[in-house]
Design an enzyme around this catalytic site. Sequence first.
Site, PDB file in Angstrom:
ATOM      1  N   ASP A  44       0.868  -1.321   0.161  1.00  0.00           N
ATOM      2  CA  ASP A  44       0.172  -0.132  -0.129  1.00  0.00           C
ATOM      3  C   ASP A  44       1.035   1.385   0.123  1.00  0.00           C
ATOM      4  O   ASP A  44       0.618   2.103  -0.849  1.00  0.00           O
ATOM      5  CB  ASP A  44      -0.864  -0.086   1.140  1.00  0.00           C
ATOM      6  CG  ASP A  44      -1.885   1.308   1.086  1.00  0.00           C
ATOM      7  OD1 ASP A  44      -2.765   1.385   0.307  1.00  0.00           O
ATOM      8  OD2 ASP A  44      -1.716   1.948   2.142  1.00  0.00           O
ATOM      9  N   GLU A 116      -2.025  -5.395  -3.500  1.00  0.00           N
ATOM     10  CA  GLU A 116      -1.163  -4.794  -2.810  1.00  0.00           C
ATOM     11  C   GLU A 116       0.074  -5.622  -2.218  1.00  0.00           C
ATOM     12  O   GLU A 116       1.117  -5.270  -2.151  1.00  0.00           O
ATOM     13  CB  GLU A 116      -1.807  -3.863  -1.537  1.00  0.00           C
ATOM     14  CG  GLU A 116      -2.641  -2.706  -2.178  1.00  0.00           C
ATOM     15  CD  GLU A 116      -3.511  -2.043  -0.781  1.00  0.00           C
ATOM     16  OE1 GLU A 116      -3.610  -0.915  -0.763  1.00  0.00           O
ATOM     17  OE2 GLU A 116      -4.060  -2.764   0.174  1.00  0.00           O
TER      18      GLU A 116
END
EC number: 3.1.26.3
Length: 226
Positions: A44, A116
Amino acid sequence: MKQLEEFEKKLGYSFEDKKLLKEALTHKSYKSPVNNERLEFLGDAVLDLVVGEYLFKKFPKANEGELSKLRASLVNEEGFAKLAQKLDIGKYIFISQAEENNQGRTKPSLLSNAFEAVMGAIYLEKGLEKVRELSLKLLEEAYPKIDLDSLFKDFKTALQEFTQAHYGITPTYKLLGSSGPDHKKEFEVAVLLHEETISTAKGRSKKAAQQEAAKEALKILKARNE
């Protein structure tokens, strides 16, 4: 493992550490000593930087507010789920039977988190440049037209900011009417500025019609101010 090799081909990257890849694809519901939450956390942060840098270079005239909105429209669950679908990640994630029964393989949250995590794993193995190369390739495939207008999700906000800056007023919206049966009703909305109708649009809800009308009004007014 054949399944992982198949995924690597779609990804365009072969992991040196296959355990790292399996960890990236393992949801917390799966019975395993490790899951992808830590890699998701890392991915992320890395994607936030990669996309932020990409937009900074692509839009040299955009201000901080515009860049933030652009990034927010790409760096989110829906955006990453879209990139995950390009890789068919849902087919390869490791999830529990309960999650399987709950359509876990198509859940945007699971797909986004796995994407992610995979990017976080690539970052650990090959660094930022490889993540940049792979993620931006997917991004440009998923969003063939990346520009300020097409990426703003909230066209009403964008239009209001534009009209306040150029005309000193806020646009108003007028419901022109609705048609169709209750289960398939369509609404028509107009955008007005100084009592002038700038654009009209239809949508399955009043909000959708307003967004579409705002999008069209933004194009028209920008053309006038060029």
